[in-house]
Design an enzyme around this catalytic site. Structure first.
Site, PDB file in Angstrom:
ATOM      1  N   ASP A  46      12.116  -6.012  56.904  1.00  0.00           N
ATOM      2  CA  ASP A  46      12.385  -4.940  57.798  1.00  0.00           C
ATOM      3  C   ASP A  46      13.390  -5.353  58.837  1.00  0.00           C
ATOM      4  O   ASP A  46      13.216  -6.498  59.156  1.00  0.00           O
ATOM      5  CB  ASP A  46      11.168  -4.424  58.403  1.00  0.00           C
ATOM      6  CG  ASP A  46      10.198  -3.717  57.448  1.00  0.00           C
ATOM      7  OD1 ASP A  46      10.634  -3.406  56.509  1.00  0.00           O
ATOM      8  OD2 ASP A  46       9.214  -3.433  58.147  1.00  0.00           O
ATOM      9  N   LYS A 103      13.750   4.141  55.335  1.00  0.00           N
ATOM     10  CA  LYS A 103      12.417   4.720  55.203  1.00  0.00           C
ATOM     11  C   LYS A 103      12.639   6.175  55.557  1.00  0.00           C
ATOM     12  O   LYS A 103      13.351   6.413  56.702  1.00  0.00           O
ATOM     13  CB  LYS A 103      11.561   4.405  56.385  1.00  0.00           C
ATOM     14  CG  LYS A 103      10.983   2.914  55.940  1.00  0.00           C
ATOM     15  CD  LYS A 103       9.753   2.457  56.898  1.00  0.00           C
ATOM     16  CE  LYS A 103       9.383   0.798  56.642  1.00  0.00           C
ATOM     17  NZ  LYS A 103       8.640   0.763  55.375  1.00  0.00           N
ATOM     18  N   GLY A 175       2.644  -4.007  61.142  1.00  0.00           N
ATOM     19  CA  GLY A 175       2.630  -4.065  62.386  1.00  0.00           C
ATOM     20  C   GLY A 175       1.764  -4.847  63.274  1.00  0.00           C
ATOM     21  O   GLY A 175       1.465  -5.029  64.423  1.00  0.00           O
ATOM     22  N   LYS A 187      -6.423  -6.041  45.686  1.00  0.00           N
ATOM     23  CA  LYS A 187      -7.738  -6.294  44.902  1.00  0.00           C
ATOM     24  C   LYS A 187      -8.386  -5.233  44.406  1.00  0.00           C
ATOM     25  O   LYS A 187      -8.873  -5.079  43.270  1.00  0.00           O
ATOM     26  CB  LYS A 187      -8.659  -6.998  45.626  1.00  0.00           C
ATOM     27  CG  LYS A 187      -8.433  -8.671  45.988  1.00  0.00           C
ATOM     28  CD  LYS A 187      -9.503  -9.315  46.526  1.00  0.00           C
ATOM     29  CE  LYS A 187      -9.152 -10.977  46.713  1.00  0.00           C
ATOM     30  NZ  LYS A 187     -10.056 -11.430  47.494  1.00  0.00           N
ATOM     31  N   GLY A 240       1.132  -6.446  57.453  1.00  0.00           N
ATOM     32  CA  GLY A 240       0.493  -7.591  57.896  1.00  0.00           C
ATOM     33  C   GLY A 240       0.839  -8.895  57.531  1.00  0.00           C
ATOM     34  O   GLY A 240       0.061  -9.928  57.904  1.00  0.00           O
ATOM     35  N   GLY A 261       7.751  -7.264  57.576  1.00  0.00           N
ATOM     36  CA  GLY A 261       8.209  -6.551  58.688  1.00  0.00           C
ATOM     37  C   GLY A 261       8.291  -7.269  60.029  1.00  0.00           C
ATOM     38  O   GLY A 261       8.990  -8.303  60.164  1.00  0.00           O
ATOM     39  N   SER A 262       7.088  -6.895  60.992  1.00  0.00           N
ATOM     40  CA  SER A 262       7.089  -7.419  62.268  1.00  0.00           C
ATOM     41  C   SER A 262       6.899  -8.911  62.170  1.00  0.00           C
ATOM     42  O   SER A 262       7.020  -9.643  63.078  1.00  0.00           O
ATOM     43  CB  SER A 262       5.975  -6.886  62.988  1.00  0.00           C
ATOM     44  OG  SER A 262       6.174  -5.147  63.166  1.00  0.00           O
TER      45      SER A 262
END
Length: 322
Positions: A46, A103, A175, A187, A240, A261-262
Protein backbone atom coordinates in the site's frame (compact mmCIF):
# COMPACT_ATOMS: atom_id res chain seq x y z
CA UNK A 1 -2.39 -24.34 -15.79
CA UNK A 2 -4.81 -21.60 -14.68
CA UNK A 3 -8.14 -23.05 -13.43
CA UNK A 4 -11.17 -21.44 -15.04
CA UNK A 5 -13.81 -22.61 -12.56
CA UNK A 6 -16.67 -20.12 -12.46
CA UNK A 7 -15.67 -18.56 -15.80
CA UNK A 8 -18.22 -16.48 -17.73
CA UNK A 9 -16.99 -16.82 -21.34
CA UNK A 10 -19.30 -14.23 -22.96
CA UNK A 11 -19.03 -11.45 -20.39
CA UNK A 12 -19.26 -7.76 -21.28
CA UNK A 13 -15.71 -7.20 -20.08
CA UNK A 14 -14.21 -9.20 -22.96
CA UNK A 15 -13.15 -6.77 -25.68
CA UNK A 16 -11.75 -7.56 -29.12
CA UNK A 17 -9.91 -5.07 -31.31
CA UNK A 18 -7.54 -4.98 -34.24
CA UNK A 19 -4.04 -3.74 -33.47
CA UNK A 20 -1.49 -3.54 -36.30
CA UNK A 21 -3.52 -6.04 -38.37
CA UNK A 22 -3.69 -8.49 -35.46
CA UNK A 23 -6.83 -9.44 -33.57
CA UNK A 24 -6.38 -8.75 -29.86
CA UNK A 25 -8.77 -9.94 -27.15
CA UNK A 26 -8.74 -8.42 -23.67
CA UNK A 27 -10.59 -9.17 -20.46
CA UNK A 28 -10.84 -12.95 -20.63
CA UNK A 29 -10.63 -14.96 -17.41
CA UNK A 30 -7.32 -16.50 -18.42
CA UNK A 31 -5.81 -13.04 -18.92
CA UNK A 32 -7.21 -11.61 -15.69
CA UNK A 33 -6.29 -14.63 -13.59
CA UNK A 34 -3.01 -14.97 -15.44
CA UNK A 35 -2.02 -11.46 -14.40
CA UNK A 36 -2.63 -12.40 -10.76
CA UNK A 37 -0.57 -15.58 -11.23
CA UNK A 38 2.36 -13.44 -12.38
CA UNK A 39 2.38 -11.81 -8.92
CA UNK A 40 2.62 -15.10 -6.99
CA UNK A 41 5.25 -15.32 -4.24
CA UNK A 42 5.48 -11.54 -4.20
CA UNK A 43 4.48 -8.58 -2.04
CA UNK A 44 1.96 -5.86 -2.95
CA UNK A 45 2.53 -2.71 -0.87
CA UNK A 46 0.00 0.00 0.00
CA UNK A 47 1.31 3.44 -0.93
CA UNK A 48 0.00 7.00 -0.87
CA UNK A 49 2.78 8.92 -2.63
CA UNK A 50 5.23 8.60 -5.50
CA UNK A 51 8.09 8.40 -2.98
CA UNK A 52 6.50 5.44 -1.18
CA UNK A 53 5.83 3.70 -4.50
CA UNK A 54 9.48 4.13 -5.49
CA UNK A 55 10.61 2.69 -2.15
CA UNK A 56 8.29 -0.28 -2.72
CA UNK A 57 9.66 -0.88 -6.22
CA UNK A 58 13.27 -0.59 -5.06
CA UNK A 59 12.55 -3.03 -2.23
CA UNK A 60 11.29 -5.64 -4.70
CA UNK A 61 7.50 -5.31 -4.46
CA UNK A 62 5.67 -6.94 -7.38
CA UNK A 63 2.99 -4.22 -7.35
CA UNK A 64 1.74 -1.22 -5.40
CA UNK A 65 -1.78 -0.44 -4.18
CA UNK A 66 -2.59 3.28 -4.21
CA UNK A 67 -4.75 4.74 -1.44
CA UNK A 68 -5.57 8.22 -0.25
CA UNK A 69 -4.61 7.15 3.29
CA UNK A 70 -2.92 4.05 4.68
CA UNK A 71 -5.35 1.75 6.53
CA UNK A 72 -4.14 2.85 9.98
CA UNK A 73 -4.81 6.50 9.02
CA UNK A 74 -8.23 5.59 7.60
CA UNK A 75 -9.04 4.00 10.96
CA UNK A 76 -7.90 7.09 12.90
CA UNK A 77 -9.50 9.66 10.59
CA UNK A 78 -12.96 8.11 10.56
CA UNK A 79 -15.55 9.67 8.27
CA UNK A 80 -15.95 8.39 4.71
CA UNK A 81 -12.95 6.81 2.99
CA UNK A 82 -13.07 6.97 -0.81
CA UNK A 83 -10.87 6.00 -3.74
CA UNK A 84 -7.52 7.76 -4.13
CA UNK A 85 -6.96 10.87 -6.21
CA UNK A 86 -6.71 9.98 -9.91
CA UNK A 87 -3.93 12.56 -10.24
CA UNK A 88 -1.87 10.75 -7.57
CA UNK A 89 -2.57 7.37 -9.17
CA UNK A 90 -1.39 8.60 -12.56
CA UNK A 91 1.71 10.25 -11.06
CA UNK A 92 2.64 6.95 -9.45
CA UNK A 93 2.00 5.09 -12.72
CA UNK A 94 4.33 7.54 -14.47
CA UNK A 95 7.12 7.01 -11.92
CA UNK A 96 7.29 3.24 -11.35
CA UNK A 97 7.61 0.29 -13.71
CA UNK A 98 5.71 -2.30 -11.63
CA UNK A 99 1.92 -2.80 -11.87
CA UNK A 100 -0.26 -0.26 -10.08
CA UNK A 101 -3.50 -1.23 -8.32
CA UNK A 102 -6.08 1.03 -6.67
CA UNK A 103 -9.03 0.56 -4.31
CA UNK A 104 -12.67 1.37 -4.88
CA UNK A 105 -15.53 1.16 -2.40
CA UNK A 106 -17.56 -2.04 -2.18
CA UNK A 107 -20.45 -1.81 -4.63
CA UNK A 108 -19.33 1.54 -6.09
CA UNK A 109 -19.51 0.73 -9.80
CA UNK A 110 -18.52 4.19 -10.94
CA UNK A 111 -15.41 4.46 -8.80
CA UNK A 112 -14.36 1.19 -10.43
CA UNK A 113 -15.15 2.57 -13.91
CA UNK A 114 -13.06 5.66 -13.22
CA UNK A 115 -10.12 3.52 -12.08
CA UNK A 116 -10.47 1.33 -15.17
CA UNK A 117 -10.45 4.46 -17.36
CA UNK A 118 -7.28 5.54 -15.55
CA UNK A 119 -5.72 2.26 -16.77
CA UNK A 120 -4.82 0.82 -13.38
CA UNK A 121 -3.63 -2.77 -13.63
CA UNK A 122 -6.10 -4.12 -11.05
CA UNK A 123 -9.02 -2.75 -9.02
CA UNK A 124 -9.41 -3.76 -5.37
CA UNK A 125 -13.05 -3.64 -4.25
CA UNK A 126 -12.03 -3.06 -0.68
CA UNK A 127 -13.54 -3.08 2.79
CA UNK A 128 -10.79 -0.64 3.88
CA UNK A 129 -12.84 2.08 2.19
CA UNK A 130 -16.36 2.96 3.32
CA UNK A 131 -18.77 0.61 1.48
CA UNK A 132 -21.16 2.23 -0.97
CA UNK A 133 -23.44 -0.84 -0.91
CA UNK A 134 -23.40 -3.28 2.01
CA UNK A 135 -25.60 -5.80 0.18
CA UNK A 136 -24.13 -5.96 -3.33
CA UNK A 137 -20.61 -6.16 -4.68
CA UNK A 138 -19.69 -5.01 -8.18
CA UNK A 139 -20.48 -7.40 -11.05
CA UNK A 140 -16.87 -7.65 -12.14
CA UNK A 141 -17.55 -9.56 -15.36
CA UNK A 142 -18.59 -6.23 -16.93
CA UNK A 143 -15.03 -4.93 -16.60
CA UNK A 144 -11.99 -5.61 -18.77
CA UNK A 145 -9.73 -4.68 -15.84
CA UNK A 146 -9.17 -7.52 -13.32
CA UNK A 147 -10.43 -7.24 -9.74
CA UNK A 148 -9.25 -8.44 -6.35
CA UNK A 149 -11.65 -8.95 -3.43
CA UNK A 150 -11.28 -9.81 0.23
CA UNK A 151 -12.78 -12.88 1.92
CA UNK A 152 -12.91 -14.38 5.41
CA UNK A 153 -14.17 -17.80 4.37
CA UNK A 154 -14.43 -20.13 1.41
CA UNK A 155 -18.06 -19.11 0.88
CA UNK A 156 -17.15 -15.42 0.64
CA UNK A 157 -14.23 -16.18 -1.68
CA UNK A 158 -16.37 -18.27 -4.04
CA UNK A 159 -19.12 -15.63 -4.13
CA UNK A 160 -16.58 -13.00 -5.16
CA UNK A 161 -15.10 -15.34 -7.79
CA UNK A 162 -18.58 -16.00 -9.18
CA UNK A 163 -18.98 -12.22 -9.49
CA UNK A 164 -15.78 -12.12 -11.55
CA UNK A 165 -12.90 -11.57 -9.10
CA UNK A 166 -9.59 -12.68 -10.62
CA UNK A 167 -7.79 -12.70 -7.27
CA UNK A 168 -8.71 -13.13 -3.60
CA UNK A 169 -6.99 -11.72 -0.55
CA UNK A 170 -7.78 -13.46 2.71
CA UNK A 171 -8.89 -10.65 5.01
CA UNK A 172 -7.12 -9.70 8.18
CA UNK A 173 -7.87 -6.55 10.19
CA UNK A 174 -6.17 -3.70 8.27
CA UNK A 175 -4.24 -0.94 9.96
CA UNK A 176 -3.68 -2.85 13.20
CA UNK A 177 -0.24 -4.42 12.83
CA UNK A 178 -1.88 -7.54 14.29
CA UNK A 179 -1.63 -10.65 12.11
CA UNK A 180 -4.08 -12.76 14.14
CA UNK A 181 -7.16 -12.23 11.96
CA UNK A 182 -5.26 -12.93 8.73
CA UNK A 183 -4.07 -16.23 10.24
CA UNK A 184 -7.59 -17.07 11.42
CA UNK A 185 -9.14 -16.58 8.00
CA UNK A 186 -6.59 -18.44 5.87
CA UNK A 187 -6.91 -21.37 8.27
CA UNK A 188 -10.69 -21.22 7.95
CA UNK A 189 -10.48 -21.22 4.15
CA UNK A 190 -8.04 -24.14 4.25
CA UNK A 191 -10.28 -26.14 6.59
CA UNK A 192 -13.29 -25.60 4.34
CA UNK A 193 -11.29 -26.54 1.26
CA UNK A 194 -10.29 -29.81 2.93
CA UNK A 195 -13.93 -30.45 3.80
CA UNK A 196 -15.26 -30.06 0.26
CA UNK A 197 -12.25 -31.93 -1.16
CA UNK A 198 -13.03 -34.94 1.06
CA UNK A 199 -16.69 -34.79 -0.01
CA UNK A 200 -15.66 -34.69 -3.67
CA UNK A 201 -13.23 -37.59 -3.24
CA UNK A 202 -15.98 -39.66 -1.61
CA UNK A 203 -18.17 -39.18 -4.68
CA UNK A 204 -21.06 -37.69 -2.67
CA UNK A 205 -22.45 -35.13 -5.10
CA UNK A 206 -25.56 -34.64 -3.00
CA UNK A 207 -23.42 -33.32 -0.14
CA UNK A 208 -21.61 -30.99 -2.55
CA UNK A 209 -25.00 -29.65 -3.66
CA UNK A 210 -25.77 -28.98 0.00
CA UNK A 211 -22.46 -27.12 0.40
CA UNK A 212 -23.19 -25.02 -2.70
CA UNK A 213 -26.55 -24.02 -1.21
CA UNK A 214 -24.88 -23.07 2.08
CA UNK A 215 -22.18 -21.08 0.27
CA UNK A 216 -24.81 -19.41 -2.00
CA UNK A 217 -22.85 -20.18 -5.16
CA UNK A 218 -23.27 -22.50 -8.13
CA UNK A 219 -22.74 -26.23 -7.78
CA UNK A 220 -20.31 -26.19 -10.72
CA UNK A 221 -17.99 -23.74 -8.97
CA UNK A 222 -18.03 -25.72 -5.72
CA UNK A 223 -17.45 -29.00 -7.58
CA UNK A 224 -14.47 -27.68 -9.57
CA UNK A 225 -12.95 -26.04 -6.49
CA UNK A 226 -13.33 -29.29 -4.56
CA UNK A 227 -11.73 -31.19 -7.42
CA UNK A 228 -8.54 -29.06 -7.46
CA UNK A 229 -8.48 -28.68 -3.68
CA UNK A 230 -7.73 -24.95 -3.72
CA UNK A 231 -9.26 -21.69 -4.86
CA UNK A 232 -9.36 -21.40 -8.66
CA UNK A 233 -7.72 -17.96 -8.39
CA UNK A 234 -4.59 -16.68 -6.65
CA UNK A 235 -5.04 -15.99 -2.92
CA UNK A 236 -2.87 -13.42 -1.11
CA UNK A 237 -2.94 -12.71 2.62
CA UNK A 238 -3.77 -9.20 3.83
CA UNK A 239 -4.38 -7.21 6.97
CA UNK A 240 -2.16 -6.73 10.02
CA UNK A 241 1.08 -8.01 8.47
CA UNK A 242 3.90 -6.02 10.09
CA UNK A 243 7.05 -8.17 10.13
CA UNK A 244 8.96 -10.53 7.81
CA UNK A 245 8.02 -13.42 10.12
CA UNK A 246 4.33 -12.52 9.73
CA UNK A 247 4.68 -12.73 5.95
CA UNK A 248 6.59 -16.03 6.04
CA UNK A 249 4.06 -17.59 8.41
CA UNK A 250 1.14 -16.74 6.14
CA UNK A 251 3.01 -18.12 3.13
CA UNK A 252 3.58 -21.34 5.06
CA UNK A 253 -0.20 -21.60 5.55
CA UNK A 254 -0.73 -21.75 1.80
CA UNK A 255 -1.04 -18.12 0.70
CA UNK A 256 0.26 -17.25 -2.75
CA UNK A 257 1.65 -13.86 -1.72
CA UNK A 258 1.24 -10.92 0.64
CA UNK A 259 -0.50 -7.56 0.74
CA UNK A 260 1.10 -5.24 3.28
CA UNK A 261 -0.02 -1.73 4.16
CA UNK A 262 0.50 0.24 7.34
CA UNK A 263 3.02 -2.34 8.57
CA UNK A 264 5.62 -0.90 6.17
CA UNK A 265 5.10 2.84 5.94
CA UNK A 266 3.91 3.36 9.51
CA UNK A 267 7.15 1.85 10.77
CA UNK A 268 10.22 4.04 11.24
CA UNK A 269 12.42 1.76 9.11
CA UNK A 270 10.25 1.61 5.98
CA UNK A 271 12.93 0.75 3.39
CA UNK A 272 14.57 -1.97 5.48
CA UNK A 273 11.20 -3.40 6.48
CA UNK A 274 9.99 -3.41 2.88
CA UNK A 275 13.10 -5.25 1.71
CA UNK A 276 12.93 -7.68 4.61
CA UNK A 277 9.26 -8.47 3.96
CA UNK A 278 9.98 -9.19 0.30
CA UNK A 279 12.87 -11.49 1.22
CA UNK A 280 10.82 -13.38 3.82
CA UNK A 281 7.94 -13.81 1.37
CA UNK A 282 10.19 -15.08 -1.41
CA UNK A 283 12.26 -17.43 0.78
CA UNK A 284 9.58 -18.37 3.33
CA UNK A 285 10.57 -22.05 3.20
CA UNK A 286 14.07 -21.23 4.46
CA UNK A 287 13.94 -20.37 8.19
CA UNK A 288 17.55 -19.15 8.09
CA UNK A 289 16.69 -16.65 5.34
CA UNK A 290 13.63 -15.46 7.27
CA UNK A 291 15.80 -15.04 10.38
CA UNK A 292 18.20 -12.85 8.39
CA UNK A 293 15.25 -10.84 7.08
CA UNK A 294 13.94 -10.41 10.62
CA UNK A 295 17.39 -9.12 11.68
CA UNK A 296 17.04 -6.31 9.14
CA UNK A 297 14.27 -4.65 11.17
CA UNK A 298 14.10 -3.15 14.64
CA UNK A 299 11.02 -4.10 16.64
CA UNK A 300 11.19 -0.77 18.47
CA UNK A 301 10.55 0.92 15.11
CA UNK A 302 7.52 -1.22 14.23
CA UNK A 303 3.95 0.04 14.00
CA UNK A 304 2.62 0.07 17.57
CA UNK A 305 -0.32 -2.17 16.72
CA UNK A 306 -3.86 -2.62 18.03
CA UNK A 307 -5.67 -5.43 19.85
CA UNK A 308 -8.43 -6.50 17.44
CA UNK A 309 -10.69 -7.39 20.38
CA UNK A 310 -10.81 -3.72 21.42
CA UNK A 311 -11.73 -2.28 18.02
CA UNK A 312 -15.00 -0.42 17.53
CA UNK A 313 -14.63 -0.61 13.75
CA UNK A 314 -13.91 -4.04 12.26
CA UNK A 315 -13.25 -3.37 8.59
CA UNK A 316 -13.02 -7.07 7.74
CA UNK A 317 -16.76 -7.47 8.36
CA UNK A 318 -17.80 -4.92 5.74
CA UNK A 319 -19.58 -6.54 2.82
CA UNK A 320 -19.10 -10.02 4.25
CA UNK A 321 -22.76 -10.97 4.19
CA UNK A 322 -23.23 -10.04 0.52
Amino acid sequence: MIPLSGDLPNSKGIKSENVDSADVTKGTSILKRGFAHMLKNGVVMDVTTVEQAQIAEEAGAVSVMVLDKLPSDVRKAGGVARTASIKVIQEIMDNVTIPVMAKCRIGHVYEAKVLAEANVDMVDESEVLTPADENHHIWKWDFTTPFVNGARSLAEALRRIEEGAAMIRTKGEPGTGNVAEAVLHIKKVNDELRTIKSIYDSGDKQDLVKMAREFKVSFELVEETAKIGRLPVVNFAAGGIATPADAAYLMSLGCDGIFVGSGIFKAEDAMERARATVLATTFWEDAEAVKEAQKMINEKQSILGLDVNDLELRMQERGGSA
